[in-house]
Design an enzyme around this catalytic site. Sequence first.
Site, short mmCIF file in Angstrom:
data_model
loop_
_atom_site.label_atom_id
_atom_site.label_comp_id
_atom_site.label_asym_id
_atom_site.label_seq_id
_atom_site.Cartn_x
_atom_site.Cartn_y
_atom_site.Cartn_z
N TYR A 1 0.84 -1.19 0.00
CA TYR A 1 0.00 0.00 0.00
C TYR A 1 0.88 1.25 0.00
O TYR A 1 2.11 1.16 -0.01
CB TYR A 1 -0.97 -0.03 1.18
CG TYR A 1 -2.01 -1.11 1.06
CD1 TYR A 1 -2.94 -1.09 0.02
CD2 TYR A 1 -2.07 -2.17 1.96
CE1 TYR A 1 -3.90 -2.08 -0.11
CE2 TYR A 1 -3.03 -3.17 1.84
CZ TYR A 1 -3.94 -3.12 0.79
OH TYR A 1 -4.88 -4.11 0.67
N ARG B 1 1.25 -1.24 10.90
CA ARG B 1 1.48 -2.55 10.30
C ARG B 1 2.60 -2.45 9.27
O ARG B 1 2.62 -1.54 8.45
CB ARG B 1 0.21 -3.07 9.63
CG ARG B 1 0.37 -4.51 9.13
CD ARG B 1 -0.94 -5.15 8.76
NE ARG B 1 -0.89 -6.59 9.00
CZ ARG B 1 -1.90 -7.42 8.79
NH1 ARG B 1 -3.06 -6.96 8.34
NH2 ARG B 1 -1.78 -8.69 9.05
N ARG C 1 -8.87 -15.46 9.92
CA ARG C 1 -9.69 -16.42 9.17
C ARG C 1 -10.57 -17.30 10.07
O ARG C 1 -11.74 -17.54 9.72
CB ARG C 1 -8.79 -17.27 8.26
CG ARG C 1 -8.21 -16.47 7.10
CD ARG C 1 -7.22 -17.28 6.27
NE ARG C 1 -6.70 -16.49 5.16
CZ ARG C 1 -5.67 -15.65 5.26
NH1 ARG C 1 -5.05 -15.51 6.41
NH2 ARG C 1 -5.26 -14.96 4.20
#
Length: 241
Positions: free
Chosen positions: A53, A101, A196
């Site tokens: 990003y 992050r 998940r």
Amino acid sequence: MAASDMAWSARNQVPKAMDRNDMDRVRDEFVSAALMADRAGFDMIEIHAAHGYLLSSFITPLTNHRDDEYGGSLDNRLRYPLEVINAVRRVWPAHKPLSVRISANDWCGDEGITPDDAVEIAKRLRDAEVDIVDVSAGQTSTQAKPVYGRMFQTPFSDRIRNEAAIATMAVGNIYQADHVNSILMAGRADLVCIARPHLADPYWLLHVAAGLGDSEVEWPAPYRAGADQLQRLAERGEGWV
């Protein structure tokens, strides 16, 4: 926009290399987002500087080919991300945690970010009053060759926590309560993120706690009858499936 005018792949468009006006505008938009998050009542925010990003594109030399003060050395590549982080830190309440992050390994050998670099990045984040580093890896290049496995990113968190003296979150293929407990008890992270399993079962944590006989976890009031049933099963050694 990106650090450099380099497309992610041959099938992606070529981004504009950011100029100073772009940097100022985007920095101010990060600040605006942080202020809105505070007004909305969020207890913690995270700045995403991983996985290719925008801020990640500055950090990794794989996508930062700039020849100005924002390219070249690691300190130069961190200059703009730290501008954003410092600006957010100034408006985000001091008693609320700020997380960042990072991709702790580009999985491209010495050509990209390495675990050694990640420790240095974490030290800069610590000095910028970041409270915790969310330690992920990869997704910065189509040429990456990641090495997957159970808890495969935890070693990066371990090194950063114990060498850079900053709290960390461990993520990546962590899917059992034993994984979480072993990571925390070994001092390899301060928090563990489970994604998940929670997508498959939004009450994964509650079910695991019931299976372990943990009666201190607070269930939502409408589901307490189900919690009692699960705890009785746990007491009989039947657990939860």
